[in-house]
Motif scaffolding. Structure first.
Motif, PDB file in Angstrom:
ATOM      1  N   CYS A   1       0.827  -1.207   0.000  1.00  0.00           N
ATOM      2  CA  CYS A   1       0.000   0.000   0.000  1.00  0.00           C
ATOM      3  C   CYS A   1       0.859   1.254   0.000  1.00  0.00           C
ATOM      4  CB  CYS A   1      -0.929  -0.017   1.205  1.00  0.00           C
ATOM      5  SG  CYS A   1      -1.986   1.426   1.329  1.00  0.00           S
ATOM      6  N   ASP A   2       1.923   1.242   0.773  1.00  0.00           N
ATOM      7  CA  ASP A   2       2.821   2.407   0.830  1.00  0.00           C
ATOM      8  C   ASP A   2       3.380   2.751  -0.540  1.00  0.00           C
ATOM      9  OD1 ASP A   2       2.414   2.603   3.546  1.00  0.00           O
ATOM     10  OD2 ASP A   2       4.263   1.532   4.075  1.00  0.00           O
ATOM     11  N   LYS A   3       3.631   1.730  -1.357  1.00  0.00           N
ATOM     12  CA  LYS A   3       4.217   1.935  -2.687  1.00  0.00           C
ATOM     13  C   LYS A   3       3.170   1.933  -3.791  1.00  0.00           C
ATOM     14  CE  LYS A   3       8.384  -0.448  -1.261  1.00  0.00           C
ATOM     15  NZ  LYS A   3       9.207  -1.635  -1.463  1.00  0.00           N
ATOM     16  N   LYS A   4       1.882   1.756  -3.435  1.00  0.00           N
ATOM     17  CA  LYS A   4       0.791   1.640  -4.415  1.00  0.00           C
ATOM     18  C   LYS A   4       1.100   0.553  -5.449  1.00  0.00           C
ATOM     19  CE  LYS A   4      -1.763   5.260  -3.090  1.00  0.00           C
ATOM     20  NZ  LYS A   4      -1.884   5.131  -1.692  1.00  0.00           N
ATOM     21  N   CYS A   5       1.562  -0.580  -4.959  1.00  0.00           N
ATOM     22  CA  CYS A   5       1.961  -1.691  -5.822  1.00  0.00           C
ATOM     23  C   CYS A   5       0.762  -2.514  -6.269  1.00  0.00           C
ATOM     24  CB  CYS A   5       2.914  -2.616  -5.082  1.00  0.00           C
ATOM     25  SG  CYS A   5       4.534  -1.908  -4.817  1.00  0.00           S
ATOM     26  N   TRP A   6       0.989  -3.273  -7.329  1.00  0.00           N
ATOM     27  CA  TRP A   6      -0.006  -4.221  -7.814  1.00  0.00           C
ATOM     28  C   TRP A   6       0.090  -5.504  -7.011  1.00  0.00           C
ATOM     29  CZ3 TRP A   6      -3.647  -3.262 -11.459  1.00  0.00           C
ATOM     30  CH2 TRP A   6      -3.495  -2.102 -12.203  1.00  0.00           C
ATOM     31  N   ALA A   7      -1.048  -6.125  -6.787  1.00  0.00           N
ATOM     32  CA  ALA A   7      -1.086  -7.406  -6.096  1.00  0.00           C
ATOM     33  C   ALA A   7      -2.265  -8.203  -6.627  1.00  0.00           C
ATOM     34  CB  ALA A   7      -1.231  -7.211  -4.593  1.00  0.00           C
ATOM     35  N   LYS A   8      -2.151  -9.484  -6.534  1.00  0.00           N
ATOM     36  CA  LYS A   8      -3.261 -10.363  -6.886  1.00  0.00           C
ATOM     37  C   LYS A   8      -3.717 -11.037  -5.611  1.00  0.00           C
ATOM     38  CE  LYS A   8      -4.681 -13.739 -10.289  1.00  0.00           C
ATOM     39  NZ  LYS A   8      -4.263 -14.474 -11.494  1.00  0.00           N
ATOM     40  N   LEU A   9      -4.953 -10.760  -5.211  1.00  0.00           N
ATOM     41  CA  LEU A   9      -5.515 -11.354  -4.004  1.00  0.00           C
ATOM     42  C   LEU A   9      -6.212 -12.653  -4.386  1.00  0.00           C
ATOM     43  CD1 LEU A   9      -7.198  -8.212  -2.392  1.00  0.00           C
ATOM     44  CD2 LEU A   9      -4.880  -9.036  -2.082  1.00  0.00           C
ATOM     45  N   HIS A  10      -5.860 -13.721  -3.704  1.00  0.00           N
ATOM     46  CA  HIS A  10      -6.474 -15.026  -3.933  1.00  0.00           C
ATOM     47  C   HIS A  10      -7.385 -15.321  -2.757  1.00  0.00           C
ATOM     48  CE1 HIS A  10      -3.654 -15.967  -7.219  1.00  0.00           C
ATOM     49  NE2 HIS A  10      -2.816 -15.232  -6.507  1.00  0.00           N
ATOM     50  N   PHE A  11      -8.610 -15.746  -3.058  1.00  0.00           N
ATOM     51  CA  PHE A  11      -9.607 -15.977  -2.023  1.00  0.00           C
ATOM     52  C   PHE A  11      -9.801 -17.465  -1.760  1.00  0.00           C
ATOM     53  CE2 PHE A  11     -10.744 -12.022  -4.243  1.00  0.00           C
ATOM     54  CZ  PHE A  11     -10.510 -11.138  -3.208  1.00  0.00           C
ATOM     55  N   THR A  12     -10.444 -17.765  -0.663  1.00  0.00           N
ATOM     56  CA  THR A  12     -10.633 -19.158  -0.244  1.00  0.00           C
ATOM     57  C   THR A  12     -11.507 -19.951  -1.207  1.00  0.00           C
ATOM     58  OG1 THR A  12     -12.446 -18.452   1.184  1.00  0.00           O
ATOM     59  CG2 THR A  12     -10.293 -18.664   2.208  1.00  0.00           C
ATOM     60  N   ASP A  13     -12.360 -19.284  -1.977  1.00  0.00           N
ATOM     61  CA  ASP A  13     -13.227 -20.002  -2.922  1.00  0.00           C
ATOM     62  C   ASP A  13     -12.565 -20.245  -4.275  1.00  0.00           C
ATOM     63  OD1 ASP A  13     -13.233 -17.456  -3.956  1.00  0.00           O
ATOM     64  OD2 ASP A  13     -15.409 -17.282  -4.088  1.00  0.00           O
ATOM     65  N   GLY A  14     -11.286 -19.885  -4.420  1.00  0.00           N
ATOM     66  CA  GLY A  14     -10.547 -20.130  -5.650  1.00  0.00           C
ATOM     67  C   GLY A  14     -10.535 -18.962  -6.624  1.00  0.00           C
ATOM     68  N   THR A  15     -11.276 -17.908  -6.350  1.00  0.00           N
ATOM     69  CA  THR A  15     -11.282 -16.741  -7.230  1.00  0.00           C
ATOM     70  C   THR A  15     -10.132 -15.810  -6.852  1.00  0.00           C
ATOM     71  OG1 THR A  15     -12.807 -15.543  -5.786  1.00  0.00           O
ATOM     72  CG2 THR A  15     -13.773 -16.843  -7.577  1.00  0.00           C
ATOM     73  N   SER A  16      -9.872 -14.828  -7.713  1.00  0.00           N
ATOM     74  CA  SER A  16      -8.802 -13.875  -7.434  1.00  0.00           C
ATOM     75  C   SER A  16      -9.177 -12.517  -8.005  1.00  0.00           C
ATOM     76  CB  SER A  16      -7.480 -14.356  -8.026  1.00  0.00           C
ATOM     77  OG  SER A  16      -7.585 -14.457  -9.420  1.00  0.00           O
ATOM     78  N   LEU A  17      -8.461 -11.498  -7.562  1.00  0.00           N
ATOM     79  CA  LEU A  17      -8.700 -10.122  -7.980  1.00  0.00           C
ATOM     80  C   LEU A  17      -7.348  -9.425  -8.075  1.00  0.00           C
ATOM     81  CD1 LEU A  17     -11.050  -8.116  -8.485  1.00  0.00           C
ATOM     82  CD2 LEU A  17     -10.974  -7.586  -6.062  1.00  0.00           C
ATOM     83  N   THR A  18      -7.081  -8.782  -9.217  1.00  0.00           N
ATOM     84  CA  THR A  18      -5.806  -8.104  -9.438  1.00  0.00           C
ATOM     85  C   THR A  18      -6.026  -6.607  -9.425  1.00  0.00           C
ATOM     86  OG1 THR A  18      -5.024  -9.922 -10.812  1.00  0.00           O
ATOM     87  CG2 THR A  18      -3.856  -7.829 -11.001  1.00  0.00           C
ATOM     88  N   GLY A  19      -5.216  -5.894  -8.656  1.00  0.00           N
ATOM     89  CA  GLY A  19      -5.338  -4.442  -8.613  1.00  0.00           C
ATOM     90  C   GLY A  19      -4.235  -3.799  -7.804  1.00  0.00           C
ATOM     91  N   ARG A  20      -4.296  -2.470  -7.718  1.00  0.00           N
ATOM     92  CA  ARG A  20      -3.325  -1.720  -6.924  1.00  0.00           C
ATOM     93  C   ARG A  20      -3.879  -1.564  -5.518  1.00  0.00           C
ATOM     94  NH1 ARG A  20      -1.178   3.494  -9.885  1.00  0.00           N
ATOM     95  NH2 ARG A  20      -2.458   4.280  -8.231  1.00  0.00           N
ATOM     96  N   VAL A  21      -3.041  -1.805  -4.536  1.00  0.00           N
ATOM     97  CA  VAL A  21      -3.453  -1.701  -3.142  1.00  0.00           C
ATOM     98  C   VAL A  21      -3.444  -0.225  -2.749  1.00  0.00           C
ATOM     99  CG1 VAL A  21      -2.971  -2.420  -0.781  1.00  0.00           C
ATOM    100  CG2 VAL A  21      -2.465  -3.968  -2.662  1.00  0.00           C
ATOM    101  N   LEU A  22      -4.626   0.311  -2.441  1.00  0.00           N
ATOM    102  CA  LEU A  22      -4.744   1.720  -2.082  1.00  0.00           C
ATOM    103  C   LEU A  22      -4.715   1.958  -0.587  1.00  0.00           C
ATOM    104  CD1 LEU A  22      -7.530   2.964  -4.513  1.00  0.00           C
ATOM    105  CD2 LEU A  22      -5.059   3.155  -4.755  1.00  0.00           C
ATOM    106  N   ARG A  23      -5.378   1.075   0.156  1.00  0.00           N
ATOM    107  CA  ARG A  23      -5.478   1.284   1.598  1.00  0.00           C
ATOM    108  C   ARG A  23      -5.671  -0.055   2.294  1.00  0.00           C
ATOM    109  NH1 ARG A  23     -10.321   5.013   3.491  1.00  0.00           N
ATOM    110  NH2 ARG A  23     -10.457   4.885   1.260  1.00  0.00           N
ATOM    111  N   VAL A  24      -5.071  -0.180   3.452  1.00  0.00           N
ATOM    112  CA  VAL A  24      -5.261  -1.362   4.286  1.00  0.00           C
ATOM    113  C   VAL A  24      -5.793  -0.883   5.631  1.00  0.00           C
ATOM    114  CG1 VAL A  24      -4.158  -3.347   5.385  1.00  0.00           C
ATOM    115  CG2 VAL A  24      -3.375  -2.579   3.142  1.00  0.00           C
ATOM    116  N   GLY A  25      -7.014  -1.283   5.931  1.00  0.00           N
ATOM    117  CA  GLY A  25      -7.631  -0.907   7.189  1.00  0.00           C
ATOM    118  C   GLY A  25      -7.430  -1.989   8.230  1.00  0.00           C
ATOM    119  N   HIS A  26      -8.134  -1.846   9.322  1.00  0.00           N
ATOM    120  CA  HIS A  26      -8.027  -2.816  10.415  1.00  0.00           C
ATOM    121  C   HIS A  26      -8.451  -4.215   9.959  1.00  0.00           C
ATOM    122  CE1 HIS A  26      -8.053  -4.458  14.403  1.00  0.00           C
ATOM    123  NE2 HIS A  26      -9.321  -4.808  14.266  1.00  0.00           N
TER     124      HIS A  26
END
Length: 102
Positions: free
Chosen positions: A12-37
């Motif tokens: 998030c600090d670098k506004k980097c790209w990441a691919k989030l993988h979820f427990t159901d097997g799906t994924s989402l690719t994007g830039r991390v803007l903010r990480v909350g609690h």
């Protein structure tokens, strides 16, 4: 889970790209803007599985749904290209407006 959150905060600090993988097997690719609690805000510029409906979107993802993340992928170059295409389309749309409407 704490290591995952710390890694996401660094991305998030670098506004980097990441691919989030979820427990159901799906994924989402994007830039991390903010990480909350207990959530992640991700900025996406189209999904590879739906090339017809590629568009800008923001996602608020509950942190507990993320199984793991990928931080180095060849898909990120395509995602960045989609982002730049989206932004250039916005810019060209504004240039076509008459001067009074700007």
């Amino acid at each position: 889970m704490i290591n995952l959150k710390m890694r996401l905060e660094r991305l998030c600090d670098k506004k980097c790209w990441a691919k989030l993988h979820f427990t159901d097997g799906t994924s989402l690719t994007g830039r991390v803007l903010r990480v909350g609690h207990d959530y992640i805000e991700l900025e996406c510029y189209g999904e590879t599985d739906r090339p017809i409906s590629r568009d800008y979107s923001k996602h608020l993802v509950p942190l507990h749904l993320v199984k793991y993340i990928t931080v180095d992928s060849t898909a990120f170059a395509d995602a960045e290209r989609n982002r730049l295409t989206f932004l250039s389309a916005l810019d060209s749309g504004q240039e076509s407006m008459p001067e009074l409407e700007k």
